[in-house]
Write an enzyme that holds these catalytic residues in place. Structure first.
Site, short mmCIF file in Angstrom:
data_model
loop_
_atom_site.label_atom_id
_atom_site.label_comp_id
_atom_site.label_asym_id
_atom_site.label_seq_id
_atom_site.Cartn_x
_atom_site.Cartn_y
_atom_site.Cartn_z
N SER A 9 0.85 -1.20 0.00
CA SER A 9 0.00 0.00 0.00
C SER A 9 0.88 1.24 0.00
O SER A 9 1.65 1.46 0.94
CB SER A 9 -0.89 0.01 1.24
OG SER A 9 -1.43 1.31 1.40
N HIS A 32 -1.31 -1.41 -4.22
CA HIS A 32 -2.58 -1.09 -3.56
C HIS A 32 -2.65 0.42 -3.34
O HIS A 32 -1.76 1.03 -2.75
CB HIS A 32 -2.64 -1.84 -2.23
CG HIS A 32 -3.95 -1.76 -1.51
ND1 HIS A 32 -5.06 -2.51 -1.88
CD2 HIS A 32 -4.34 -1.03 -0.44
CE1 HIS A 32 -6.06 -2.25 -1.04
NE2 HIS A 32 -5.66 -1.33 -0.18
N ASP A 34 -4.84 3.38 -1.75
CA ASP A 34 -5.89 3.66 -0.76
C ASP A 34 -6.45 5.05 -0.95
O ASP A 34 -5.76 6.05 -0.72
CB ASP A 34 -5.30 3.55 0.66
CG ASP A 34 -5.14 2.10 1.10
OD1 ASP A 34 -6.12 1.34 0.98
OD2 ASP A 34 -4.04 1.75 1.56
N MET A 36 -9.08 7.83 0.32
CA MET A 36 -9.87 8.21 1.51
C MET A 36 -10.40 9.61 1.32
O MET A 36 -9.66 10.50 0.89
CB MET A 36 -8.98 8.18 2.75
CG MET A 36 -8.32 6.83 2.98
SD MET A 36 -7.27 6.91 4.43
CE MET A 36 -6.69 5.21 4.48
N HIS A 65 -8.52 0.86 -3.72
CA HIS A 65 -9.43 0.64 -2.58
C HIS A 65 -10.10 1.96 -2.24
O HIS A 65 -9.49 2.85 -1.66
CB HIS A 65 -8.58 0.10 -1.41
CG HIS A 65 -9.34 -0.14 -0.14
ND1 HIS A 65 -8.71 -0.38 1.07
CD2 HIS A 65 -10.68 -0.21 0.12
CE1 HIS A 65 -9.62 -0.57 2.00
NE2 HIS A 65 -10.81 -0.47 1.47
N MET A 67 -12.23 4.12 -0.10
CA MET A 67 -12.86 4.30 1.21
C MET A 67 -13.56 5.66 1.16
O MET A 67 -13.15 6.63 1.79
CB MET A 67 -11.80 4.24 2.31
CG MET A 67 -11.29 2.82 2.54
SD MET A 67 -9.73 2.75 3.44
CE MET A 67 -8.60 2.98 2.08
N MET A 136 -11.25 -6.37 5.65
CA MET A 136 -10.50 -5.41 6.47
C MET A 136 -10.16 -6.04 7.81
O MET A 136 -11.06 -6.44 8.55
CB MET A 136 -11.32 -4.13 6.71
CG MET A 136 -11.54 -3.25 5.50
SD MET A 136 -10.06 -2.75 4.60
CE MET A 136 -9.10 -1.95 5.87
N PHE A 142 -6.44 4.29 8.44
CA PHE A 142 -5.03 4.57 8.75
C PHE A 142 -4.17 3.33 8.57
O PHE A 142 -4.63 2.22 8.82
CB PHE A 142 -4.89 5.06 10.20
CG PHE A 142 -5.66 6.33 10.45
CD1 PHE A 142 -5.09 7.57 10.20
CD2 PHE A 142 -6.97 6.28 10.91
CE1 PHE A 142 -5.82 8.74 10.40
CE2 PHE A 142 -7.71 7.44 11.11
CZ PHE A 142 -7.13 8.68 10.86
N GLY A 143 -2.92 3.56 8.15
CA GLY A 143 -1.95 2.47 8.14
C GLY A 143 -1.39 2.27 9.54
O GLY A 143 -1.63 3.07 10.45
N GLY A 144 -0.65 1.18 9.71
CA GLY A 144 0.09 0.97 10.95
C GLY A 144 -0.72 0.53 12.16
O GLY A 144 -0.23 0.60 13.28
N ASP A 174 -6.51 -6.86 4.31
CA ASP A 174 -5.93 -5.51 4.38
C ASP A 174 -5.95 -4.99 5.81
O ASP A 174 -7.02 -4.83 6.40
CB ASP A 174 -6.77 -4.58 3.47
CG ASP A 174 -6.19 -3.19 3.33
OD1 ASP A 174 -5.10 -2.92 3.88
OD2 ASP A 174 -6.85 -2.37 2.66
N GLY A 175 -4.75 -4.75 6.33
CA GLY A 175 -4.65 -4.11 7.64
C GLY A 175 -3.85 -4.94 8.62
O GLY A 175 -4.22 -6.07 8.95
N GLY A 176 -2.71 -4.42 9.04
CA GLY A 176 -1.90 -5.09 10.05
C GLY A 176 -1.19 -6.35 9.57
O GLY A 176 -0.77 -7.18 10.38
#
Ligand code: DX5
Ligand code: ZN
Length: 218
Positions: A9, A32, A34, A36, A65, A67, A136, A142-144, A174-176
């Protein structure tokens, strides 16, 4: 089992050198992107202009993606910007099947995503309209953030249904996703993995992509 798809991402990239950051992951399968809007999620990223710029930098498929609220108003701009797959949120539209059919009619792959609190069951009958489902494993925005392992239940449900019905819908998460969590997602049955901080937080992003792919290979 097919080779795992790794999709860095660029949300976690250094935007002051976006070209270098995209080229740094030339061994990745997809990029990817993102998007937003500050409404659907409490954060703003970028829009069709940056997406088109990324498309000029690389031949890798762009996994976009969205959002955003009212995705039906914006999808054509992302198709024109060079998206290869457009993923929108089911919470943001009243007609997920109609929107997917529209995206596909333009020769672009269609995907849907769900917030962690949204159940998958109401959408299971519509899988034939979609090329991808994006699960998700953090709250979008948010990333991270930390991986939510309970979201893997949705992956297991999808995996069973897709295999039993001979569908080829790609399950992406997606995520973590990191070297600590990707094997769990692979065991649950994912095909594709988004990773932001676990790739761009490393000194060698390409090596991070290879390591993630290795750890996801079963
Ligand atoms: C979150 C985004 C993710 C995010 C992932 O809203 O959809 O794609 O960039 O970042 P990490 O891998 O750091 O959780
Ligand atoms: Zn994403």
């Amino acid at each position: 089992m097919a080779t795992p798809i790794i999709a860095p991402s660029i949300l976690s990239a250094d935007f002051s050198k976006l070209g270098d950051e995209v080229r740094a992951v030339s061994n990745a399968d997809w990029i990817h992107v993102d998007i937003m809007d500050g409404h659907f999620v409490p954060n703003l990223s970028f829009g069709p202009g940056i997406t088109a710029t990324v498309d000029k930098i690389t031949d890798q498929p762009l996994d976009v993606h969205l959002m955003i609220e009212n995705p039906e108003k914006w999808v054509d701009q992302y198709i024109d910007a060079g998206a290869d797959c457009i993923i929108f949120h089911v919470e943001a539209t009243d007609d997920h099947v109609g929107l997917a059919d529209h995206i596909r009619s333009k020769g672009v792959r269609a995907g849907f995503s769900l917030r962690p609190g949204t159940p998958i069951e109401p959408y299971l009958g519509d899988l034939a309209h979609f090329d991808e489902v994006l699960i998700m494993s953090v709250e979008p925005g948010f990333g991270g953030q930390s991986f939510m392992p309970e979201q893997l239940e949705k992956v297991r449900t999808l995996r069973g249904l897709i295999d039993d019905n001979g569908l080829d819908t790609v399950i992406e998460i997606d995520g973590g996703i990191s070297e600590q969590t990707i094997a769990l997602a692979a065991e649950a049955g994912c095909d594709a993995y988004v990773a932001g901080s676990a790739v761009y937080g490393q000194d060698d992003p390409a090596a991070a992509v290879d390591a993630l792919r290795r750890l996801a290979t079963r």
